[in-house]
Design a protein around this motif. Structure first.
Motif, PDB file in Angstrom:
ATOM      1  N   GLU A  99       7.720 -24.632  28.337  1.00  0.00           N
ATOM      2  CA  GLU A  99       6.253 -24.517  28.346  1.00  0.00           C
ATOM      3  C   GLU A  99       5.634 -24.773  26.980  1.00  0.00           C
ATOM      4  OE1 GLU A  99       2.692 -21.378  29.593  1.00  0.00           O
ATOM      5  OE2 GLU A  99       4.749 -21.054  30.283  1.00  0.00           O
ATOM      6  N   GLY A 118       6.139 -24.379  21.422  1.00  0.00           N
ATOM      7  CA  GLY A 118       6.420 -23.923  22.767  1.00  0.00           C
ATOM      8  C   GLY A 118       6.185 -22.433  22.883  1.00  0.00           C
ATOM      9  N   SER A 162      12.784 -22.961  26.406  1.00  0.00           N
ATOM     10  CA  SER A 162      11.429 -22.937  26.954  1.00  0.00           C
ATOM     11  C   SER A 162      10.992 -24.310  27.467  1.00  0.00           C
ATOM     12  CB  SER A 162      10.437 -22.479  25.880  1.00  0.00           C
ATOM     13  OG  SER A 162       9.106 -22.597  26.352  1.00  0.00           O
ATOM     14  N   SER A 164       7.567 -18.991  23.733  1.00  0.00           N
ATOM     15  CA  SER A 164       8.959 -18.569  23.639  1.00  0.00           C
ATOM     16  C   SER A 164       9.403 -17.733  24.840  1.00  0.00           C
ATOM     17  CB  SER A 164       9.228 -17.824  22.329  1.00  0.00           C
ATOM     18  OG  SER A 164       8.355 -16.729  22.165  1.00  0.00           O
ATOM     19  N   ILE A 165       9.221 -18.317  26.036  1.00  0.00           N
ATOM     20  CA  ILE A 165       9.879 -17.792  27.228  1.00  0.00           C
ATOM     21  C   ILE A 165      11.287 -18.381  27.275  1.00  0.00           C
ATOM     22  CG2 ILE A 165       7.737 -17.454  28.508  1.00  0.00           C
ATOM     23  CD1 ILE A 165       8.261 -20.104  29.944  1.00  0.00           C
ATOM     24  N   ARG A 166      12.154 -17.816  28.143  1.00  0.00           N
ATOM     25  CA  ARG A 166      13.542 -18.280  28.228  1.00  0.00           C
ATOM     26  C   ARG A 166      14.156 -18.317  26.837  1.00  0.00           C
ATOM     27  NH1 ARG A 166      10.460 -18.392  32.180  1.00  0.00           N
ATOM     28  NH2 ARG A 166      10.557 -19.934  33.862  1.00  0.00           N
ATOM     29  N   THR A 167      13.911 -17.272  26.065  1.00  0.00           N
ATOM     30  CA  THR A 167      14.319 -17.214  24.668  1.00  0.00           C
ATOM     31  C   THR A 167      15.161 -15.971  24.428  1.00  0.00           C
ATOM     32  OG1 THR A 167      12.341 -18.419  23.986  1.00  0.00           O
ATOM     33  CG2 THR A 167      13.448 -17.139  22.290  1.00  0.00           C
ATOM     34  N   THR A 179      16.061 -20.996  22.274  1.00  0.00           N
ATOM     35  CA  THR A 179      15.075 -21.097  23.337  1.00  0.00           C
ATOM     36  C   THR A 179      15.400 -22.248  24.274  1.00  0.00           C
ATOM     37  OG1 THR A 179      12.711 -21.265  23.849  1.00  0.00           O
ATOM     38  CG2 THR A 179      13.504 -22.555  21.978  1.00  0.00           C
ATOM     39  N   SER A 195      10.578 -12.958  22.284  1.00  0.00           N
ATOM     40  CA  SER A 195      10.065 -13.621  23.474  1.00  0.00           C
ATOM     41  C   SER A 195       8.537 -13.545  23.541  1.00  0.00           C
ATOM     42  CB  SER A 195      10.643 -12.975  24.741  1.00  0.00           C
ATOM     43  OG  SER A 195      10.066 -11.702  24.959  1.00  0.00           O
TER      44      SER A 195
END
Length: 404
Positions: A216, A357, A214, A359-362, A212, A342
């Motif tokens: 966020e 966090g 992430s 789990s975007i950008r994962t 990840t 994600s």
């Protein structure tokens, strides 16, 4: 190992590479001791099963606001904490929401936790996944075309026009075949600029790994306070992009809507005091993008357990929409491929804090293919083509890191 009620086993040392959000004091000095696994379709409440597993391993998950372990020191062989991953599907189960399409990486559990022992020196001698040969990444295969993605955006706008929802986050998936050891490529993803939760989590026995980048915070509990930092609103990280983001009424309205949703999520959590917005629409940088972030928090006035916390915040509002349950029903009907690793949660649970966090950008590697997801929030004012382009912009740094 226990099957059907969350799987627990003893395991070999984890591959090198720090888990997401692992404290600096633990990085490179922890050894995997026990593992918990729960898959979509398994019986039992995953939030309760996970809590029981962690509590049985000495972590204070029945009372997350406890601060008496703040100055705890760890000798060799003591349990220092646990890495945790929860999928979007598991979040839907916890929230009582509709489940979407199956995950394209079914070998990855929907809840995965690793309890770590602390050592003064790193006992982990592994350097990779065991694969040999140079890294080669094939062509990306998208799960829907640009026109299909744009059509999904238009269908969300129609649902908003009918009053079914106010906002829905629409996410697309892509995958690519690979050869060689994926862990160096996954570490490049974890090292992207702005990756607050950058890290790698792998299960050698299961033949999968995730990474990840992430930025966020889904939820953090520290010093008797619970905090979430929703991100919503994206533009290129240029001077013109910054001006455009700050001036966009659409982005600000979308952002405030999610902040209100997150305020409601924390307010529903038993044991919290007054919820406040500490910071609103602060613009920060992730790779080559500007993103708007807010900070929402509340004191923990009474005992708050991990199970209740996960049920309150999952799936994260910035990757679902509002109202959350109605938005998840739209997502289940629209997205042709499951969200996999994600849009869930990934991070660390220690003796004195929790830090998860979103789990975007994962990404996930399952032995033959690497998988990635990207999307964005859709409102009544969304332009379908622009939304497709925004998702591509979010995916670009991830794909570049994997291909390097």
């Amino acid at each position: 190992m226990v099957h059907g009620t969350g799987a627990v086993d003893h395991c070999s040392p984890a591959p090198s590479g720090a888990p997401p959000a692992a404290p600096a004091a633990c990085q490179a000095r922890h050894h995997a001791l026990r593992v918990f696994r729960w898959h979509r379709g398994d019986p039992g409440d995953p939030a309760e099963l996970l809590s029981a597993f962690l509590a049985d391993n000495g972590l204070p998950v029945r009372n997350l606001g406890r601060t008496d372990d703040k100055n705890k020191t760890f000798g060799d062989g003591t349990i220092c904490g646990a890495a945790l991953y929860v999928s979007a599907d598991a979040g839907c189960v916890m929230a009582g929401a509709a489940l979407g399409a199956p995950s394209p990486v079914p070998g990855v559990p929907d809840v995965y936790a690793v309890v770590y022992q602390h050592f003064s020196k790193n006992p982990d001698k592994s350097v990779g996944s065991g694969r040999r040969g140079g890294w080669r990444l094939g062509e990306w295969r998208d799960s829907w075309t640009r026109s299909e993605h744009a059509d999904a955006v238009s269908r969300v706008r129609a649902a908003i026009g009918r009053g079914d929802v106010y906002q829905v986050n629409v996410v697309g998936h892509a995958s690519a075949a690979y050869q060689g050891d994926p862990l160096p490529a996954l570490r490049r993803v974890a090292g992207l600029p702005g990756a607050r939760y950058g890290g790698v989590l792998a299960d050698p026995a299961g033949g999968w790994a995730l990474a990840t980048a992430s930025p966020e915070t889904l939820v953090e509990v520290r010093d008797g306070r619970v905090v979430t930092r929703p991100i919503k609103g994206t533009r290129p990280a240029t001077a013109a992009g910054l001006r455009e983001l700050l001036a966009s009424e659409k982005e600000r309205a979308e952002h405030v809507m999610i902040v209100d949703l997150e305020r409601n999520d924390l307010a529903r959590l038993p044991g919290t005091g007054p919820v406040v917005v500490d910071e609103l629409f602060a613009v920060r940088k992730w790779c080559d993008l500007w993103q708007a972030e807010s900070v929402v928090s509340a004191p923990l006035d009474r005992r708050v357990g991990l199970a209740d916390l996960l049920r309150a915040v999952l799936p994260g509002g910035s990757v679902t929409g509002a109202p959350k349950i109605a938005a998840l029903a739209q997502i289940a009907a629209l997205e042709p491929v499951g969200r996999g690793v994600s849009m869930g949660a990934v991070g660390w649970i220690g003796h004195d804090h929790l830090d998860l966090g979103l789990s975007i950008r994962t990404v996930a590697a399952d032995g033959t293919r690497v998988h990635a997801w990207a999307g964005g929030g859709i409102t009544a004012d969304s332009d379908p083509v622009a939304e497709v382009d925004e998702a591509a912009a979010k995916a670009r740094p991830i794909r570049s890191a994997l291909a390097s």
